[in-house]
Design a protein around this motif. Structure first.
Motif, mmCIF file in Angstrom:
data_model
loop_
_atom_site.group_PDB
_atom_site.id
_atom_site.type_symbol
_atom_site.label_atom_id
_atom_site.label_comp_id
_atom_site.label_asym_id
_atom_site.label_seq_id
_atom_site.Cartn_x
_atom_site.Cartn_y
_atom_site.Cartn_z
ATOM 1 N N PHE A 80 -24.066 -43.996 -71.556
ATOM 2 C CA PHE A 80 -24.908 -43.015 -72.212
ATOM 3 C C PHE A 80 -25.884 -43.677 -73.183
ATOM 4 C CE2 PHE A 80 -25.508 -39.658 -75.476
ATOM 5 C CZ PHE A 80 -26.323 -38.876 -74.693
ATOM 6 N N VAL A 82 -39.012 -35.464 -76.687
ATOM 7 C CA VAL A 82 -38.006 -36.343 -76.075
ATOM 8 C C VAL A 82 -36.854 -36.570 -77.040
ATOM 9 C CG1 VAL A 82 -37.565 -38.623 -75.139
ATOM 10 C CG2 VAL A 82 -39.679 -37.470 -74.593
ATOM 11 N N ILE A 114 -28.760 -44.922 -71.346
ATOM 12 C CA ILE A 114 -29.714 -43.855 -71.004
ATOM 13 C C ILE A 114 -30.613 -43.562 -72.200
ATOM 14 C CG2 ILE A 114 -29.909 -41.424 -70.394
ATOM 15 C CD1 ILE A 114 -27.336 -41.777 -68.776
ATOM 16 N N ALA A 157 -30.016 -33.087 -78.043
ATOM 17 C CA ALA A 157 -29.248 -32.041 -77.360
ATOM 18 C C ALA A 157 -28.372 -32.654 -76.280
ATOM 19 C CB ALA A 157 -30.208 -31.022 -76.748
ATOM 20 N N GLU A 158 -28.925 -33.637 -75.581
ATOM 21 C CA GLU A 158 -28.170 -34.306 -74.528
ATOM 22 C C GLU A 158 -26.952 -35.008 -75.123
ATOM 23 O OE1 GLU A 158 -30.578 -37.053 -72.207
ATOM 24 O OE2 GLU A 158 -30.897 -35.389 -70.821
ATOM 25 N N ILE A 174 -18.611 -33.495 -73.465
ATOM 26 C CA ILE A 174 -17.995 -33.757 -72.156
ATOM 27 C C ILE A 174 -17.063 -34.964 -72.245
ATOM 28 C CG2 ILE A 174 -18.488 -34.440 -69.781
ATOM 29 C CD1 ILE A 174 -21.031 -32.799 -69.936
ATOM 30 N N VAL A 200 -34.711 -33.450 -77.144
ATOM 31 C CA VAL A 200 -33.907 -33.315 -75.933
ATOM 32 C C VAL A 200 -32.784 -34.350 -75.929
ATOM 33 C CG1 VAL A 200 -33.979 -33.689 -73.462
ATOM 34 C CG2 VAL A 200 -35.649 -32.222 -74.520
ATOM 35 N N LEU A 242 -34.724 -43.638 -72.613
ATOM 36 C CA LEU A 242 -35.572 -42.600 -73.208
ATOM 37 C C LEU A 242 -36.433 -43.186 -74.320
ATOM 38 C CD1 LEU A 242 -33.137 -39.564 -73.408
ATOM 39 C CD2 LEU A 242 -35.068 -39.852 -71.895
ATOM 40 N N VAL A 249 -24.216 -32.426 -75.868
ATOM 41 C CA VAL A 249 -23.520 -32.002 -74.656
ATOM 42 C C VAL A 249 -22.678 -33.143 -74.098
ATOM 43 C CG1 VAL A 249 -23.855 -31.268 -72.282
ATOM 44 C CG2 VAL A 249 -25.214 -30.256 -74.073
ATOM 45 N N GLY A 250 -23.282 -34.329 -74.062
ATOM 46 C CA GLY A 250 -22.603 -35.480 -73.471
ATOM 47 C C GLY A 250 -21.336 -35.832 -74.208
#
Lengths: 482, 102
Positions: free
Chosen positions: B34, B67, B37, B73-74, B81, B70, B41, B77-78
């Motif tokens: 992550f 960006v 990632i 927010a990612e 999870i 987002v 970005l 959520v990530g």
């Protein structure tokens, strides 16, 4: 500089406002509800989706750019929004019972469906990459959560993780592609790219940007080799969410892909046409061959959905603006086939025992003729048997390829649908000509599943026999490219 | 004063992006994947900001804010999870995510 917020344009985005408002409202209401009465939220979701659909229909004659060009209202967007909302309504109707059966305690289920739909609607009705990106992320983030919402289910959790990591990976490609395009053209508006490209100003950076954007979209619509997540996520996710993803995400992403490429990058078709040609062939062939050996019906349908993306890509690579209406037609037919098929898959299961292996379907016609009949219709439509909509969809797509001179691609496509017929018909054969091999117990024939199946069957037969109306609508939708 | 060179910044962002992409593919720990990632970005953010330097527009910079939002927010959520997975399985290694296959 004095910039005035265009208040009078707010009425034109009423459907989006309704979905957003209801989504927030439902989150609030959920807190005060007793755990058992979740279907109330479902009813409210239906109300909001229904009223948004009414507004979409009322606004469908408008065609204008809103909010300084960041958002737009046109026939392509309206048709897709209508399709997505109908799909949402179908998914919510089947969720009413499914959520109860699976005893989902989290009330976020319906609000997240609404937010995800909102993201799709934003994504399909914008000509600006900034808005498209925000819509795409809103859609994806909601679905990452929805996939893993059944918290104690190991498979769902794993599917959620896989979808999240690969989805975020794909959006990083998309963002970097947009950054490169912005760097080489100075614009985020897809019409702006067209102007730059029309001047013959195509730097390497721009081409790489286009390629990266294509990769980002290819992940969302699950083209081979960017499909690795699809079978796993479709299998692990709650089945109603699988239907939602297979139908909604794919349609929304495909329409956006179409809009971006057909508006801005059509002059570059020499660069991307051949690559997508190859991708279409690999996607169809790989997905169909892999689907042949699947024993799990959700996995089989996942590979079938990858293969269908390949068929749609056959029409996509031709670059014929006027014939791209076949893509829209295919997406509409595909949505109803898939939602219907997954509603039958839900019907077969119970809490804790989903009966997903094909053996469970053996001898189904004797015990539950209605379910067997519904599933047969959907599978025949997926195969492309007349007079169902799946046949007309395939017919239009392949005739588009032939008209545009892509005869070989059409031949490969047709051969692939022959291969595909094997695994669809195998399930039908199991249902009608095999003796039951395992006891699946009583089937929960709840009205919510039956209603969804009947609506889908009606639609598939109606548009299969009388495809003209839908085709005219689709032609009206793609007229935005002229 | 050193002259502003868009191409050099673009090269730097491409290098960052590649490091991130390679990391996503080779690393096994979910959180490190992550982070890679996020690196990708941020490479895009760098490309946006340096592009604003030559185009004199604001759109690129505004995109960076989006960006970043987002990405936040990612991350929310990530990480949720990851926590869920860790509670269920006791590991977040992506190698051991092998219940679903075929």
């Amino acid at each position: 500089m004095d910039v005035k917020f265009p208040v009078d344009e707010l009425i034109l985005i009423a459907p989006e406002i309704i979905l957003c408002g209801f989504g927030l409202l439902l989150l609030l209401i959920e807190v005060f509800l007793k755990t058992k009465s979740k279907s109330f939220l479902g009813i409210l979701t239906l109300v909001s989706a229904g009223s948004a659909l009414v507004f979409v229909l009322k606004l469908s004659s408008f065609s204008t750019d809103l909010f300084f060009g960041l958002y737009s209202l046109d026939s392509l967007g309206s048709l897709t929004k209508g399709l997505i909302l109908v799909m949402l309504i179908l998914v919510v109707i089947m969720s009413l019972r499914y959520v109860e059966r699976e005893e989902v305690i989290s009330g976020e289920y319906y609000p997240l469906l609404l937010f995800s739909t909102l993201g799709m609607m934003i994504m399909v009705s914008s000509k600006n990459l900034l808005t498209i990106f925000v819509g795409l992320e809103l859609m994806s983030l909601s679905i990452y959560i929805l996939v893993g919402l059944f918290r104690d289910n190991l498979k769902a959790a794993e599917a959620s993780l896989k979808y999240f990591l690969l989805g975020a990976f794909a959006s990083a490609f998309l963002v970097y592609g947009i950054a490169l395009l912005y760097g080489s053209t100075g614009s985020l508006d897809i019409k702006g790219y067209l102007e730059v490209i029309a001047k013959g100003d195509t730097s390497t950076v721009l081409i790489i940007g286009v390629a990266l954007i294509a990769v980002g979209f290819a992940f969302k619509i699950a083209l081979v080799p960017f499909h690795m997540w699809t079978p796993d996520v479709y299998e692990g996710a709650p089945t109603s969410i699988t239907a939602f993803m297979a139908a909604g995400v794919k349609s929304a992403a495909f329409v956006t892909f179409l809009r971006v490429f057909y508006t801005a990058f059509l002059p570059l078709i020499k660069q991307w046409g051949d690559i997508l040609w190859l991708l279409a062939v690999i996607t169809m062939s790989y997905a169909n061959l892999t689907a042949l050996v699947q024993q799990n019906i959700k996995r089989m349908l996942a590979y079938s959905s990858i293969a269908h993306a390949g068929y749609i890509l056959v029409a996509f690579v031709t670059g014929e603006k006027i014939l791209s209406s076949s893509i829209i037609y295919y997406l509409v037919a595909y949505t109803f086939m898939n939602v219907g098929a997954f509603s039958c898959v839900i019907l077969m299961g119970r809490k804790g025992e989903e009966n997903l292996d094909i053996d469970s379907y053996a001898g189904l016609s004797a015990r539950h003729p209605f379910v067997a009949f519904c599933l047969t219709i959907f599978l025949l439509s997926l195969t492309g048997v007349p007079p169902l909509a799946g046949f007309m969809a395939k017919f239009y797509v392949f005739s588009t390829a032939i008209k545009a001179g892509y005869v070989w691609l059409a031949i490969i496509g047709v051969l692939n649908s022959v291969v595909a017929a094997y695994y669809y018909l195998r399930v039908i054969m199991y249902m009608y000509f095999r003796d039951p091999v395992k006891e699946i117990g009583r089937i929960d024939l709840s009205p919510s599943y039956i209603l969804v199946s009947l609506i889908c069957i009606f639609f598939l037969i109606y548009t299969g026999i009388l495809p003209r109306e839908l085709m005219l609508l689709a032609e009206g939708a793609v007229s935005v490219f002229f | 004063m050193v002259e502003f060179s868009y191409n050099l910044y673009l090269l730097l962002s491409a290098i960052l992006f590649t490091i991130g992409a390679v990391g996503v593919i080779t690393r096994r720990n979910g959180i490190i994947v992550f982070m890679c990632i996020e690196l990708m970005l941020n490479a895009a953010n760098l490309a946006f900001i340096s592009a604003t330097g030559i185009h004199k527009g604001l759109e690129g910079m505004i995109f960076v804010f989006f960006v970043m939002t987002v990405a936040a927010a990612e991350a929310a959520v990530g990480l949720a999870i990851f926590v869920m997975i860790f509670r269920l399985r006791g590991t977040i290694s992506v190698d051991q995510m092998n219940l679903l296959k075929g």
